[in-house]
Design a protein around this motif. Sequence first.
Motif, PDB file in Angstrom:
ATOM      1  N   LEU A   6       0.842  -1.183   0.000  1.00 14.83           N
ATOM      2  CA  LEU A   6       0.000   0.000   0.000  1.00 14.83           C
ATOM      3  C   LEU A   6       0.890   1.251   0.000  1.00 14.83           C
ATOM      4  CD1 LEU A   6      -2.655  -1.186   2.606  1.00 14.83           C
ATOM      5  CD2 LEU A   6      -3.082  -0.700   0.183  1.00 14.83           C
ATOM      6  N   PRO A   7       0.336   2.415  -0.337  1.00 16.98           N
ATOM      7  CA  PRO A   7       1.171   3.627  -0.403  1.00 16.98           C
ATOM      8  C   PRO A   7       1.928   3.926   0.879  1.00 16.98           C
ATOM      9  CG  PRO A   7      -0.948   4.021  -1.450  1.00 16.98           C
ATOM     10  CD  PRO A   7      -1.038   2.664  -0.812  1.00 16.98           C
ATOM     11  N   GLU A   8       1.350   3.588   2.039  1.00 15.92           N
ATOM     12  CA  GLU A   8       2.015   3.899   3.309  1.00 15.92           C
ATOM     13  C   GLU A   8       3.030   2.834   3.727  1.00 15.92           C
ATOM     14  OE1 GLU A   8      -2.170   2.276   4.392  1.00 15.92           O
ATOM     15  OE2 GLU A   8      -1.199   3.393   2.750  1.00 15.92           O
ATOM     16  N   HIS A   9       3.225   1.807   2.933  1.00 16.87           N
ATOM     17  CA  HIS A   9       4.178   0.755   3.270  1.00 16.87           C
ATOM     18  C   HIS A   9       5.592   1.338   3.388  1.00 16.87           C
ATOM     19  CE1 HIS A   9       5.755  -3.287   3.515  1.00 16.87           C
ATOM     20  NE2 HIS A   9       6.485  -3.143   2.416  1.00 16.87           N
ATOM     21  N   LEU A  10       6.195   1.186   4.551  1.00 14.11           N
ATOM     22  CA  LEU A  10       7.570   1.632   4.834  1.00 14.11           C
ATOM     23  C   LEU A  10       7.749   3.143   4.654  1.00 14.11           C
ATOM     24  CD1 LEU A  10       9.532  -1.195   2.946  1.00 14.11           C
ATOM     25  CD2 LEU A  10       8.548  -1.270   5.242  1.00 14.11           C
ATOM     26  N   GLU A  11       6.663   3.900   4.757  1.00 16.48           N
ATOM     27  CA  GLU A  11       6.725   5.328   4.439  1.00 16.48           C
ATOM     28  C   GLU A  11       7.687   6.094   5.334  1.00 16.48           C
ATOM     29  OE1 GLU A  11       2.866   7.010   4.891  1.00 16.48           O
ATOM     30  OE2 GLU A  11       2.608   6.345   6.974  1.00 16.48           O
ATOM     31  N   GLN A  12       7.932   5.631   6.553  1.00 14.53           N
ATOM     32  CA  GLN A  12       8.809   6.368   7.476  1.00 14.53           C
ATOM     33  C   GLN A  12      10.274   6.322   7.057  1.00 14.53           C
ATOM     34  OE1 GLN A  12       6.621   4.024   8.374  1.00 14.53           O
ATOM     35  NE2 GLN A  12       5.260   4.796   9.977  1.00 14.53           N
ATOM     36  N   VAL A  13      10.661   5.339   6.235  1.00 16.41           N
ATOM     37  CA  VAL A  13      12.093   5.168   5.940  1.00 16.41           C
ATOM     38  C   VAL A  13      12.424   5.092   4.456  1.00 16.41           C
ATOM     39  CG1 VAL A  13      12.577   4.047   8.157  1.00 16.41           C
ATOM     40  CG2 VAL A  13      11.904   2.640   6.192  1.00 16.41           C
ATOM     41  N   ARG A  14      11.435   5.017   3.593  1.00 19.23           N
ATOM     42  CA  ARG A  14      11.741   4.836   2.168  1.00 19.23           C
ATOM     43  C   ARG A  14      12.648   5.943   1.640  1.00 19.23           C
ATOM     44  NH1 ARG A  14       6.148   3.642   0.984  1.00 19.23           N
ATOM     45  NH2 ARG A  14       6.062   5.705   0.005  1.00 19.23           N
ATOM     46  N   ALA A  15      12.238   7.184   1.814  1.00 16.21           N
ATOM     47  CA  ALA A  15      13.037   8.290   1.290  1.00 16.21           C
ATOM     48  C   ALA A  15      14.350   8.436   2.056  1.00 16.21           C
ATOM     49  CB  ALA A  15      12.237   9.590   1.354  1.00 16.21           C
ATOM     50  N   ALA A  16      14.291   8.291   3.373  1.00 13.94           N
ATOM     51  CA  ALA A  16      15.493   8.484   4.194  1.00 13.94           C
ATOM     52  C   ALA A  16      16.593   7.491   3.855  1.00 13.94           C
ATOM     53  CB  ALA A  16      15.124   8.379   5.674  1.00 13.94           C
ATOM     54  N   LEU A  17      16.206   6.284   3.428  1.00 13.36           N
ATOM     55  CA  LEU A  17      17.194   5.251   3.136  1.00 13.36           C
ATOM     56  C   LEU A  17      17.413   5.056   1.633  1.00 13.36           C
ATOM     57  CD1 LEU A  17      16.253   2.572   5.829  1.00 13.36           C
ATOM     58  CD2 LEU A  17      18.085   4.290   5.891  1.00 13.36           C
ATOM     59  N   GLY A  18      16.825   5.913   0.818  1.00 20.21           N
ATOM     60  CA  GLY A  18      17.037   5.821  -0.625  1.00 20.21           C
ATOM     61  C   GLY A  18      16.391   4.617  -1.264  1.00 20.21           C
TER      62      GLY A  18
ATOM     63  N   VAL B 192       6.692   3.185  -3.779  1.00 21.91           N
ATOM     64  CA  VAL B 192       5.542   2.416  -4.253  1.00 21.91           C
ATOM     65  C   VAL B 192       4.958   3.140  -5.457  1.00 21.91           C
ATOM     66  CG1 VAL B 192       3.255   1.530  -3.668  1.00 21.91           C
ATOM     67  CG2 VAL B 192       5.071   1.572  -1.930  1.00 21.91           C
ATOM     68  N   GLU B 193       4.733   2.419  -6.536  1.00 19.45           N
ATOM     69  CA  GLU B 193       4.219   3.035  -7.747  1.00 19.45           C
ATOM     70  C   GLU B 193       2.864   3.702  -7.495  1.00 19.45           C
ATOM     71  OE1 GLU B 193       3.997   0.221 -10.931  1.00 19.45           O
ATOM     72  OE2 GLU B 193       5.836  -0.791 -10.297  1.00 19.45           O
ATOM     73  N   GLU B 194       2.680   4.854  -8.125  1.00 23.43           N
ATOM     74  CA  GLU B 194       1.381   5.508  -8.030  1.00 23.43           C
ATOM     75  C   GLU B 194       0.331   4.670  -8.758  1.00 23.43           C
ATOM     76  OE1 GLU B 194       1.414   9.501  -9.368  1.00 23.43           O
ATOM     77  OE2 GLU B 194       3.067  10.129  -8.069  1.00 23.43           O
ATOM     78  N   ARG B 195      -0.869   4.658  -8.213  1.00 21.30           N
ATOM     79  CA  ARG B 195      -2.015   3.943  -8.801  1.00 21.30           C
ATOM     80  C   ARG B 195      -1.696   2.458  -9.013  1.00 21.30           C
ATOM     81  NH1 ARG B 195      -3.867   7.355 -13.920  1.00 21.30           N
ATOM     82  NH2 ARG B 195      -5.646   5.939 -13.761  1.00 21.30           N
ATOM     83  N   LYS B 196      -0.882   1.914  -8.120  1.00 24.19           N
ATOM     84  CA  LYS B 196      -0.476   0.506  -8.243  1.00 24.19           C
ATOM     85  C   LYS B 196      -1.681  -0.428  -8.191  1.00 24.19           C
ATOM     86  CE  LYS B 196       2.865  -2.811  -6.368  1.00 24.19           C
ATOM     87  NZ  LYS B 196       3.774  -2.817  -7.510  1.00 24.19           N
ATOM     88  N   GLN B 197      -2.620  -0.150  -7.268  1.00 25.52           N
ATOM     89  CA  GLN B 197      -3.774  -1.021  -7.130  1.00 25.52           C
ATOM     90  C   GLN B 197      -4.660  -0.976  -8.369  1.00 25.52           C
ATOM     91  OE1 GLN B 197      -3.898  -3.074  -4.555  1.00 25.52           O
ATOM     92  NE2 GLN B 197      -5.703  -4.100  -5.380  1.00 25.52           N
ATOM     93  N   GLU B 198      -4.762   0.192  -8.990  1.00 20.23           N
ATOM     94  CA  GLU B 198      -5.559   0.298 -10.215  1.00 20.23           C
ATOM     95  C   GLU B 198      -4.948  -0.536 -11.328  1.00 20.23           C
ATOM     96  OE1 GLU B 198      -6.522   4.270 -11.426  1.00 20.23           O
ATOM     97  OE2 GLU B 198      -6.624   4.964  -9.350  1.00 20.23           O
ATOM     98  N   ARG B 199      -3.620  -0.464 -11.467  1.00 23.52           N
ATOM     99  CA  ARG B 199      -2.962  -1.244 -12.511  1.00 23.52           C
ATOM    100  C   ARG B 199      -3.060  -2.738 -12.231  1.00 23.52           C
ATOM    101  NH1 ARG B 199       0.395   3.321 -12.803  1.00 23.52           N
ATOM    102  NH2 ARG B 199       1.806   2.608 -11.185  1.00 23.52           N
TER     103      ARG B 199
END
Length: 276
Positions: free
Chosen positions: A182-194, A198-205
Motif C-alpha cells: 500500500l502507499p504507506e508501506h515503509l513510508e517512514q524510511v523509504r526516502a530516508a534510506l534511498g 511504491v508506484e502511483e495507482r499501483k492497485q488500479e494497474r
Amino acid sequence: MLTALPALRCPVCGQPLAADGRRLVCPAGHSADLARQGYVNLSGGGRAHPGDTAGMVAARERFLAAGHYAPVAAALAGLAAELVPGAGRVVDVGGGTGYHLAHVLDALPGAGGVCLDTSAPALRRAARAHPRAAAVGADVWRPLPLADGCADLVTTVFAPRGAAEVARVLRPGGTWVVVTPLPEHLEQVRAALGMLGVEERKQERLTAGLAGFTPATGREVSVVRPLDRDALRDLVLMGPSAHHVDAAALDERLAALPEVVDVTVAVHLTAVTRPA
C-alpha cells in the motif's frame, strides 16, 4: 520433489518429467539435474535473470526470521485456508526463500507446494522451507515449467506477475492471491534510506492486469514494527533497492536515523478466481 513431479513440465518441450536417479527426464531426452541442496533448475537455459544475490537472500532471511513480515504471512495463510479448503497444490510464483509458502502450507495440512524462483541462493533455502514444498528454478517472465491446471492456489507476494501463465497453470475455479504494498508501506524510511517507492495507482494497474479473473475478496494488513538499524539495513539490502544503494552511503543514512524507528508494514491482499 517427487510429490510435485506430476505438476512439473520440461522447460524445453513442455512434456511431463520423470525421475531418473538424480535427474528429471522428459520423453524427448531433455534433462535437469537435482541439486544436492534439494532444488531443480527448470529455467530452460538462455539469459534468465539471476535473481536475488546470496547477500540479498541472507538479509531477507534475517529480516523474516525476526518476524517483521509475520502479520503478512499470517494474513496470506488465513486467506488461503478460507478460500482453498482441503488438499490441493499451491504454487508460489517468485517465492524466494519459501517463507510465505511455508505459512500457507501450515494452514493447508493436505496441500503440497511448489516455490518458483530464479535465484539459486533463494532456492537452496526454499528447498528446506517446508517438508511439503518443492523448490524449482524458473524465470517468471517465461512460460512456467508447470502443467496446465495443476494448481488450486497461486500466490504472488511482492513479485512479478504474468497473468496469462497463472491462468494457464491454475485449475478452473482455482484462486490467485496477489500481495502488493500500500502507499504507506515503509513510508517512514523509504526516502530516508534511498529505497524505491511504491508506484502511483499501483492497485488500479493490478486490477486492470487481473481483468480475465473473477474478483473473490480482498483485505488489508497494516501494522507498525519497531526496526533497529540492523533490521533497517536488512530491509534495504533484501529487496530491489539493494541494486541502487551504495553500502557506504547506506551506513551514513542509517547513522542519521534514531536507533529504533517505528515503521509501517502495509499491504493489500487481492484474491481472484479463474472462471470455471
